[in-house]
Scaffold this active site. Structure first.
Site: not given
Length: 400
Positions: A34, A108, A220, A299
């Site tokens: 990462e 998230r 939400y 993605d």
């Protein structure tokens, strides 16, 4: 480092972390690269329908999700044309029982933190933060994966390399270099607010989807229902570096101003103090998901519009199928690994393409106006909530 049973994953987002857990559960050693020195996920909320939540539960995430994820009681389809709800699709315990797993909504960043905590406790996963994937080379012993940390460069042997490094994937350049992100012409504005800022009926444990002319609004609960996640999608242009930026609230309030948008929708827009704008890019029709011992996931392979709430879900599904296909390889030879990755790609391609088409179609339906919007609302009411929800069975009832 020996290549034996070691798989490198580029990217520590939701897809990459899920893939590392799924691969480790199948007996592989995993190294996650990462480039960010700290994991700070952009965006606010994410919806996890049963097809995704069952994968995370099977990987042991349920205890970590229990205090932060919310199980909404329903999805309320709201129409600007009619001024209110046209259908309330039941979720909660009955829907979870029917699908075999719950529908969850979650922040998230909190989902990523839960995955990260699970990864850090697994003795077969090594996470290298601040370590950027640079290059990869194939040879008789497998792959050499080249990485950079600051000024230091290193290489390691690997059985396979998985590109879970997002829409601007560096790994994709080694698999399908002609596949490039395309701007959709739509921008998602995202913000959060405390649930106490809204009247109780608008802070309920439900997903609200307001459909309006050329725009729509989703709200939400997240963070154990203490906050409300707001997403507004509108047409726009994007001529700046990167794909997200600070948003000026007055600009968005102007879009939703006036009598055309009902008071509750305008109230939610006004209540948000800070917005981020995200240009919605897609990666259409990636020809090759794998090449030799290198494969794409999430993605990097199939970034899609978010209008089926399946971006994270498809990456999570990818991770489960990828791990299964690699575990089923008869041996660790280069040919066997390449064949396993090809099998993964074949198994995923048709489903992901169908979901992407559904997302595009949903976006068109949400943004109808005039007589077309009237016909949409009538059709939804005529079908009834259970039949409308059943249209999602092919997505929600998927099993790895």
């Amino acid at each position: 480092m020996a290549a034996s049973r070691t798989i490198f994953v580029a990217g520590a987002g939701i897809g990459g972390l899920t893939a590392s857990l799924a691969l480790a559960a199948k007996g592989f050693r995993v190294v996650v690269l990462e480039k960010a020195e700290r994991l700070e996920e952009a965006g606010a909320g994410v919806q996890l329908s049963p097809n995704a939540s069952r994968v995370l539960i099977a990987l042991g995430l349920q205890p970590r999700l229990a205090g932060i994820a919310v199980t909404p009681e329903a999805i309320s389809l709201m129409s600007v044309r009619s001024g209110g709800a046209v259908a309330r699709l039941p979720l909660g315990a009955p829907a979870a029982s029917r699908a075999g797993a719950p529908y969850l909504v979650i922040h998230r960043g909190e989902l990523q933190a839960a995955l990260l905590a699970e990864v850090r406790e697994h003795h077969d996963i090594e996470l290298r933060l601040g370590c950027q994937f640079e290059d990869v080379a194939s040879h008789a012993k497998g792959l050499s994966v080249f990485q950079r940390t600051g000024a230091a460069r290193r290489q390691d042997l690997a059985l396979a390399l998985i590109g879970a490094d997002g829409i601007w994937s560096a790994v994709r350049e080694h698999v399908s270099p002609r596949s490039q992100p395309q701007f959709s012409g739509l921008i998602a504005w995202r913000g959060t607010l405390d649930a106490t800022q809204l009247p109780r009926e608008y802070a309920a444990r439900a997903v609200q989807l307001w459909m309006g002319p050329n725009a729509h609004l989703v709200a939400y609960p997240i963070s154990g229902a203490r906050q409300i996640n707001i997403v507004a999608v509108v047409p726009g242009t994007w001529n700046r570096p990167g794909w997200n930026a600070q948003g000026e609230g007055n600009e968005l309030r102007d879009v939703f101003a006036g009598p055309r948008w009902p008071g509750p929708a305008r109230m939610m827009i006004t209540a948000v103090d800070s917005w981020r704008k995200f240009a919605l890019f897609t990666v259409p029709e990636v020809r090759d998901w794998s090449r030799g011992a290198i494969a794409l996931l999430g993605d990097s392979a199939h970034a899609m519009l978010p209008f089926a709430a399946q971006g994270a879900g498809m990456a999570i599904e990818d991770a489960a199928v990828l791990a299964r296909c690699l575990a089923e390889a008869p041996n660790d030879s280069g040919a066997a690994i390449a064949a396993a990755l090809q099998r993964y790609a074949r198994e995923r391609r048709a489903r992901v393409a169908r979901v992407a088409r559904t997302a595009r179609r949903n976006g068109t339906i949400y943004h109808l106006s005039g007589p077309a919007a009237l016909a949409r609302d009538f059709a939804i009411k005529a079908m009834g909530p259970k039949r409308v929800l059943a249209l999602q069975d092919w997505i929600y009832h998927w099993h790895p």
